[in-house]
Design an enzyme around this catalytic site. Sequence first.
Site, short mmCIF file in Angstrom:
data_model
loop_
_atom_site.label_atom_id
_atom_site.label_comp_id
_atom_site.label_asym_id
_atom_site.label_seq_id
_atom_site.Cartn_x
_atom_site.Cartn_y
_atom_site.Cartn_z
N ASP A 161 -3.59 46.10 -56.11
CA ASP A 161 -5.09 45.79 -56.36
C ASP A 161 -5.51 46.48 -57.88
OD1 ASP A 161 -7.37 44.68 -55.89
OD2 ASP A 161 -8.07 45.98 -54.44
N GLU A 181 -17.58 58.22 -72.65
CA GLU A 181 -16.49 57.89 -71.66
C GLU A 181 -15.71 56.57 -71.95
OE1 GLU A 181 -16.29 58.60 -66.72
OE2 GLU A 181 -17.83 57.50 -67.58
N LYS A 214 -19.97 48.05 -49.68
CA LYS A 214 -19.76 47.35 -50.86
C LYS A 214 -18.78 47.81 -51.68
CE LYS A 214 -20.30 44.23 -53.74
NZ LYS A 214 -19.21 44.59 -54.71
N CYS A 263 -12.70 59.63 -63.46
CA CYS A 263 -14.17 60.20 -63.93
C CYS A 263 -13.88 61.73 -64.01
CB CYS A 263 -15.40 59.66 -63.15
SG CYS A 263 -14.97 60.22 -61.36
N GLU A 312 -24.94 54.83 -66.24
CA GLU A 312 -25.89 53.69 -66.43
C GLU A 312 -26.49 52.92 -65.02
OE1 GLU A 312 -26.38 49.44 -69.29
OE2 GLU A 312 -24.37 50.46 -68.94
N GLU A 323 -19.64 65.68 -52.68
CA GLU A 323 -18.96 64.83 -51.99
C GLU A 323 -17.64 65.98 -51.43
OE1 GLU A 323 -18.99 60.21 -52.17
OE2 GLU A 323 -17.90 61.07 -54.01
N GLY A 350 -20.55 59.35 -64.32
CA GLY A 350 -19.44 59.34 -65.23
C GLY A 350 -19.05 60.95 -65.93
N ASN A 410 -11.64 52.05 -59.56
CA ASN A 410 -10.62 53.07 -60.04
C ASN A 410 -9.80 53.47 -58.83
OD1 ASN A 410 -12.84 54.35 -59.78
ND2 ASN A 410 -12.10 55.92 -61.11
N GLU A 435 -22.23 60.11 -57.67
CA GLU A 435 -20.97 60.67 -58.44
C GLU A 435 -20.82 59.70 -59.69
OE1 GLU A 435 -17.42 60.97 -59.90
OE2 GLU A 435 -17.00 60.65 -57.95
N GLY A 457 -24.65 63.08 -62.49
CA GLY A 457 -24.90 62.67 -61.14
C GLY A 457 -25.65 64.00 -60.35
#
Length: 495
Positions: A108, A398, A191, A300, A247, A475, A268, A168, A266, A471
């Site tokens: 994938d 980035e 999602k 990231c 963004e 986590e 860039g 990613n 979380e 951000g």
Amino acid sequence: MTIQESRTPSATLPGAVTRGQLFIDGEWRPSSDGGTADIINPATGAVVATVAAGTTADINAAVNAAKAAFAPGRWSGLSGRERSRVLNKAALLIRERAEELALTESTDVGKPITFARVVDVATAADQYEYVAAMAQQLDGSVRETPLQAHAFTKREPLGVVAAITPFNFPLILSSTKIAAALAAGNSVVHKPAGDTPLSALLMAEILTDAGVPAGVFNVVTGSGGTLGDHLVAHAGVSKVAFTGSTEVGRHVAALAGQNLRPVTAELGGNAANILFADADLDKAVGTVIGAFVFNSGQFCMGGPRLLVERRIYETVLGVLKEAVAGVPVGDPRDPETVMGPLASRKQLEKVASYVDGARAAGGQVIVGGEPLDLDGGYFYRPTVIAGLDNDAAAVREEVFGPVLTVQPFDTEEEAIELANATEYGLAAGVQTSSIARAHRVSSKLDAGIVWVNSWALLDPAVPFGGVKNSGWGREYGPEALESYTHTKSVIIGTD
């Protein structure tokens, strides 16, 4: 080592992936309008699966199912120990289906199968095991007060969590959210990224087999913009957990703010890796390379900016030129491959434009700097660029690809200033043999996590997240689990 020639991988994918439907209220179903989307193998450009392209009506159905499952407490009303048993079963099933998940993730996203096994799948299993233990420790506390009362606090689940994840690291970045949200007793609507949804479908099957009740976990696949916006702004959602670009993160926070919903974001990163002259050079260079080629630089928390003490600057450039040229690039299914393709043609074109811009800005390409033509896949050679100033786009922004910029510094203070001269603050690195310098420098770096003489060491017990434009929220660790609850205070009068 020379660049590996790729071998064409099989296009066959097992399990729920071949089903390719939405998972809502414990059932597999097509999208409400019958729409579908093709999933591309980035190593070959070939279609490997077709999945349902969800609609806003499907988002509504998923949120309603999650709310209906939450209200009667079929999951939220269980004890932490009961939820723990189910989450431990999920971890066991992830390990039992490890090869299937690794194959899916490799196909994938294009990541090397070896890394998919030992990083992505193993990390997901560890995440479920960790939160399974933590689910039994969501305790409140008794509070001393002069009131004629008994006062105590409780931690309670929020309700429906919207988990929105990028392309990613589909399995890892979804597990960080879903595992913690479920452990705290919430329901979830996931999602996944439109380009890389396949492991999310497998996880729906695994969580169901583990014993997660119908409606508690739901997956809606499809393109990001419309579906994501509708989910974030949905009045039935109690919290948003998002990983993606800065963004889009701003946009998500603004939408969620309209309903005053909490957001974990979380975002860039553009981390600096500081290499001091006293470091073990062989080990440090290996760390530097791994920090920018891992997952083809689509990371990231990667280290795309290398700051080198000037007296070893030319030496390091020479070592990098030789070592990076030998990174095995090719078929993700080949166990010898270290770097696979970028995840999409769009990402390939983005990386190429940054390198072209760096050349135009006077940058010197030490090695790489061009696409690699293999089987029609989206490959780009790992690239090292020197001679750029801080205002160059490849340094300032980035890139999200296998591109390393290298800049010299003269003093420790200059290194810290250069490292912090970015809008991002997700990660940073320090390579040095001095424990005093490690403490001194790491304390002054604007980053949520700092690695010393290493890179990307992560564990479910250790929180990570960003500062500045990378951000907010964390986590992993107990901090993450607590963010999926609210504190209720109870005061019982004793007079």
